[in-house]
Design an enzyme around this catalytic site. Structure first.
Site, PDB file in Angstrom:
ATOM      1  N   GLU A  91     -47.501 -21.489  61.371  1.00 24.43           N
ATOM      2  CA  GLU A  91     -47.104 -20.426  60.765  1.00 24.43           C
ATOM      3  C   GLU A  91     -45.694 -20.791  60.038  1.00 24.43           C
ATOM      4  OE1 GLU A  91     -46.265 -16.889  63.059  1.00 24.43           O
ATOM      5  OE2 GLU A  91     -47.311 -17.880  64.562  1.00 24.43           O
ATOM      6  N   LYS A 109     -41.875 -20.871  59.716  1.00 21.72           N
ATOM      7  CA  LYS A 109     -40.738 -20.550  60.323  1.00 21.72           C
ATOM      8  C   LYS A 109     -39.591 -19.928  59.597  1.00 21.72           C
ATOM      9  CE  LYS A 109     -37.582 -22.676  63.793  1.00 21.72           C
ATOM     10  NZ  LYS A 109     -36.316 -21.918  63.898  1.00 21.72           N
TER      11      LYS A 109
HETATM   12  P1  ATP Z   1     -33.238 -22.489  65.916  1.00 20.31           P
HETATM   13  O1  ATP Z   1     -31.996 -22.556  65.866  1.00 20.31           O
HETATM   14  O2  ATP Z   1     -34.069 -23.590  65.361  1.00 20.31           O
HETATM   15  O3  ATP Z   1     -34.153 -21.168  65.437  1.00 20.31           O
HETATM   16  P2  ATP Z   1     -33.490 -21.347  68.418  1.00 20.31           P
HETATM   17  O4  ATP Z   1     -32.707 -22.311  69.559  1.00 20.31           O
HETATM   18  O5  ATP Z   1     -32.554 -20.216  67.785  1.00 20.31           O
HETATM   19  O6  ATP Z   1     -33.786 -22.224  67.492  1.00 20.31           O
HETATM   20  P3  ATP Z   1     -36.019 -21.990  69.031  1.00 20.31           P
HETATM   21  O7  ATP Z   1     -36.963 -21.670  70.099  1.00 20.31           O
HETATM   22  O8  ATP Z   1     -35.598 -23.384  69.399  1.00 20.31           O
HETATM   23  O9  ATP Z   1     -34.784 -21.041  68.960  1.00 20.31           O
HETATM   24  O10 ATP Z   1     -36.896 -21.941  68.011  1.00 20.31           O
HETATM   25  C1  ATP Z   1     -37.754 -21.030  67.524  1.00 20.31           C
HETATM   26  C2  ATP Z   1     -36.980 -19.875  66.875  1.00 20.31           C
HETATM   27  O11 ATP Z   1     -37.612 -19.774  65.773  1.00 20.31           O
HETATM   28  C3  ATP Z   1     -37.521 -18.742  67.273  1.00 20.31           C
HETATM   29  O12 ATP Z   1     -36.731 -18.108  68.344  1.00 20.31           O
HETATM   30  C4  ATP Z   1     -37.532 -17.631  66.158  1.00 20.31           C
HETATM   31  O13 ATP Z   1     -36.101 -16.714  65.969  1.00 20.31           O
HETATM   32  C5  ATP Z   1     -37.519 -18.290  65.157  1.00 20.31           C
HETATM   33  N1  ATP Z   1     -38.758 -18.267  64.315  1.00 20.31           N
HETATM   34  C6  ATP Z   1     -38.907 -17.972  62.786  1.00 20.31           C
HETATM   35  N2  ATP Z   1     -40.298 -17.933  62.589  1.00 20.31           N
HETATM   36  C7  ATP Z   1     -41.056 -18.265  63.939  1.00 20.31           C
HETATM   37  C8  ATP Z   1     -42.421 -17.820  63.902  1.00 20.31           C
HETATM   38  N3  ATP Z   1     -43.415 -17.769  63.095  1.00 20.31           N
HETATM   39  N4  ATP Z   1     -42.887 -17.942  65.374  1.00 20.31           N
HETATM   40  C9  ATP Z   1     -41.968 -18.114  66.478  1.00 20.31           C
HETATM   41  N5  ATP Z   1     -40.514 -18.383  66.180  1.00 20.31           N
HETATM   42  C10 ATP Z   1     -40.016 -18.236  64.668  1.00 20.31           C
END
Ligand code: ATP
Length: 553
Positions: A251, A253
């Protein structure tokens, strides 16, 4: 249960160092708690409401110091309390050492208190305090706290003070509470864990374990309107994904903010942040969009994305301007438009889907939401993954997500079934634990910010310093940051201040080096400010073990 008994038992837990013994003491406390069980469980975790409920006490150090000083009598001022705190670093020890009303009164004459403070009293008062709002609410909060401190014995005062400042520090985390519930009521730890994931309510799960046993725990269901912890991702590559799984779900991001949308066509629609804070009022277009599009009760997981007039994505900072905003929402809505990209469905039309494989959850998602769904490709071909990545980056998205199509939704877990892949240099999310006043034209503002990582080692302070950031910040932004951080000042020494750990900065850097200068044992080279992560709490900041990994150790 009297609060003094609770305090005695908590003190025994605090004094114990062996993990198994701690769990047994906590289990014993739960077994004896009777009707107070849910409250005892929450208080032990330093909470007055379940984790899904965003209510906070909103008691800052100043307010607590004022109430403690008042309870300690005319010879003690709030500044005295702050000074003692600067010496000991533990508000509990300071509170305990002050002779508050309860200790100067009846107890001094050896008389029994005819109306002892109970756990239920503390719960009632603190809940009332949390809902105090509007003009005069600060005074009412001080009055309430004063009333509590005034009725508490020294040990009770210690835990009350820590409780109101949300720092119990007794070595009991969520894992210990989970294990203690299992031990106290003779149910499997896994059954407790599953029920916690679904409900986010340690108190209710303890009661269910006691009253209904394993079968009752298996029966817990999601509730539309109560947020669930978000499933999280690790970093990983297409090779990692294809080595581990038969196929990968790819998917985009999106570079937005995580949202969980709870919609009941016959009731309310609410939007929650990644930390389960209610952000409904800040994001009316998501509410309107889901209300128009969905006609069954659902819980959707997705990203709130800021878009320009052509529908192209704007950087993450644009979303943050909208997130959690309480004022001027209508005006800001004109400036930054937000759209939902839903990527998961946890509940649809009466059916909980947490244990349903991702590929089937996606079918549910697409059937309840005709538009606004993030496109998904399931493939076993590395070239197809690479093409999706190129496409996502070309469209200015952050990268791609790689998910195991057969995996369940595991709330709150940063497991191996979701991998994130993004090309840019990683930034760190660090807690601001101190600052320095600026010089010259910046003298009225806090200018240099001390950054700390979350200490996930079993002992030591909650946060360990790793560097200071002063670059990347405009004068205008500096003024905003000062407004944000000044209320958090705990202590000042010359131009340096210590801050309550509450705000998280996203920080860029060139390199992480081993260094004796900071408490973490590491320092950032060329740190630069990127953004305030309003969507993150200190507990979500990057951990010391992550820093160790990034430093290559
Ligand atoms: P980052 O700073 O990389 O966003 P994070 O610590 O906020 O990291 P992570 O779980 O590490 O959160 O990364 C996943 C995050 O990416 C999710 O919390 C969500 O907010 C975001 N995201 C964006 N697109 C998607 C998607 N298609 N599926 C899942 N998460 C997604």
């Amino acid at each position: 249960m009297e609060f003094s008994e609770f305090a005695d038992r908590v003190a025994a837990v605090e004094a114990e160092t062996a993990d198994l013994e701690i769990t047994s003491l906590v289990a014993g406390l739960f077994a004896d708690a009777g009707d107070d069980l849910p409250v005892v469980v929450r208080l032990l975790l330093g909470r007055i409401v379940p984790a899904w409920d965003g209510t906070t006490l909103d008691v800052g150090p100043q307010l607590c110091h004022t109430a403690l000083a008042r309870a300690a009598g005319p010879n003690v001022t709030a500044d005295d309390v702050a000074d003692r705190l600067a010496e000991t670093g533990d508000i509990g020890a300071v509170a305990e050492s002050l002779e508050t009303g309860g200790q100067r009164g009846l107890a001094a004459f050896g008389a029994a208190d005819p109306d002892p403070l109970t756990v239920a009293d503390v719960d009632d008062r603190l809940r009332a305090l949390a809902s105090a709002d509007g003009s005069g609410s600060q005074d009412r909060k001080v009055d309430t706290l004063f009333g509590l401190f005034n009725r508490a014995d020294p040990l009770a005062t210690r835990y009350l003070a820590r409780l109101v400042l949300s720092e119990m520090r007794i070595g009991v985390g969520e894992g210990t509470v989970r294990d203690a519930i299992a031990e106290a009521f003779d149910v499997p730890v896994d059954a407790v864990e599953n029920a916690l994931q679904v409900t986010n309510d340690y108190g209710a799960v303890a009661v269910r374990a006691r009253d209904e046993g394993k079968a009752g725990l298996a029966d817990v269901a999601l509730t539309v309107g109560r947020p669930v912890r978000a499933m999280l991702a690790q970093t990983g590559t297409a090779d990692d994904a294809l080595d581990a799984w038969a196929a990968v779900a790819v998917e985009t991001k999106f570079d937005g903010a995580r949202v969980q949308v709870h919609h009941d066509p016959d009731g309310e629609t609410a939007v929650y942040s990644r930390n389960m804070a209610d952000v409904t009022d800040a994001l009316p277009e998501i509410v309107e969009f889901v209300q128009d599009a969905v006609d069954v009760p659902v819980i959707l997981d997705g990203e709130a994305l800021a878009v320009d007039d052509d529908g192209d994505p704007l950087p993450f900072q644009a979303v943050l301007r909208r997130f959690r905003r309480k004022h001027d929402v209508a005006r800001m809505r004109e400036e930054v438009a937000i759209e939902l990209r839903a990527f998961d469905c946890l509940h649809a039309d009466g059916t909980d889907l947490l244990d349903t494989p991702l590929r089937d959850r996606r079918d549910h998602l697409e059937s309840v939401l005709p538009t606004g769904v993030s496109p998904l490709t399931i493939t076993a071909d590395p070239d197809t993954v690479a093409a999706r990545e190129t496409e996502a980056l070309a469209a200015d998205h952050e990268g791609i997500m790689l998910k195991n199509p057969d995996s369940a939704y595991t709330p709150g877990k940063r497991g191996q079934n979701w991998l994130k892949r993004k090309p840019e240099v990683e930034t760190l999310d660090l807690v601001v634990t101190g600052a320095e006043w600026g010089e010259g034209r910046r003298a009225n503002h806090l200018g240099t910010f001390l950054l700390s990582a979350r200490n996930d080692a079993p002992d030591g302070d909650d946060f360990v310093t790793i560097g200071k950031v002063a670059t990347g910040i405009s004068d205008e932004r500096l003024a905003e940051l000062s407004d944000l951080l000044e209320p958090l000042i705990q202590h000042q020494d010359g131009t340096e201040v210590t801050l309550d750990p509450a705000v998280v900065f996203e920080v860029g850097y060139e390199e992480i080096q081993a260094s004796p200068t900071y408490g973490s044992g590491y320092a950032l080279r060329f740190p630069r400010f990127v953004a305030v992560r309003e969507d993150k709490r200190p507990a979500d900041a990057d951990s010391l073990s992550r820093i160790e990994r990034l430093a290559g150790e």
